[in-house]
Scaffold this active site. Sequence first.
Site, PDB file in Angstrom:
ATOM      1  CE1 TYR A 186      -4.164   1.742   0.255  1.00  0.00           C
ATOM      2  CE2 TYR A 186      -2.807   3.326   1.444  1.00  0.00           C
ATOM      3  CZ  TYR A 186      -3.978   3.012   0.769  1.00  0.00           C
ATOM      4  OH  TYR A 186      -4.952   3.972   0.599  1.00  0.00           O
ATOM      5  CE1 TYR A 291     -10.611  -0.826   2.146  1.00  0.00           C
ATOM      6  CE2 TYR A 291     -12.220   0.940   2.067  1.00  0.00           C
ATOM      7  CZ  TYR A 291     -11.387   0.071   1.412  1.00  0.00           C
ATOM      8  OH  TYR A 291     -11.321   0.095   0.043  1.00  0.00           O
TER       9      TYR A 291
END
Length: 321
Positions: A186, A291
């Site tokens: 990421y 998330y």
Amino acid sequence: MISVVNGRLADIPKPGPSLPDVLKHPDYSTFMAKLSALPGPPITIRNEFDSTKPSPPLDFEFMEDLKLGEGVPEWDSSASFGCSCGLGGCENNPECECLEKLDMDESHSPFAELSYTKSQRLCPGHCNTKIIYECNPVCDCGPNCGNKVVGRGRQVPLEIFMTPENKGWGLRCPEALHKGTFIGKYLGEVVTHEEATKRAIDGDTRGSSYLFDLDFFTEGHEEDGDEGREVENYSIDGRLCGSYTRFINHSCDPNTDVYVVVSYRRDSIVYDLAMFTNRDLQPWEEITFSYTEGPAPVGPEGKTKTWPCHCGASNCRGELW
């Protein structure tokens, strides 16, 4: 969402072609050219459902490493070091210098265990650790060292696709993936806590946010015990720049986990985040992660903020946070 038929996972049908208007649009060709320039197996895009969105945002900048924003200190490269295990030696050396921990844990050993199997997948049980210590380009163990999975980069083909479930763009692989397979890092711009707070407010207005807090080592520590200073937390913002992992959607039953990776930059403040599958995946199965591992965000009025969840998992909570 995965279907179950007679107690087993139903095969996911191969998707159809992109809409003709999508394929003819210049934005589609422009974004495909961006993807073709990336290292590793091919990444494609597919949109069977929405001709008004021929591609993901064209202004998105793909990067191979983190971008340090204003106020984020540069890493002192003189503090980096590599191991001296020699070619092929790291797998057989439990005291490889690269495995030396940044923080002591309950094992009381100064060295971490090697994270990977000979098949270059995460070792069973490594999910309990959430941190990976890898060799780096400075090491003398060579490019084929078994402890350079993240450093070697993505080894699987991927597809960015328009989802039919009101989730926008998603990510999947046309091939079956084994548990423990590396998907990608990421990436994005590393910003200060103050800047991240401003961008989070902007994200609320926009209805989307791509901030990922770097608080693995500092969470729960308001002060640095050695110096008595406040610990500065940073965040990665993947909205405008970063990696294809920016297109991975949330699921309440995710099939990938996020790991901290300590390698060339041996830093507990700014570090890489890598995504690995936590179970076997079928071809064309959407890749997801959670998330909501951190605390729920709080708005200016002191109220917890939530957003509707469209993941479709059987255990879906109905909202994010």
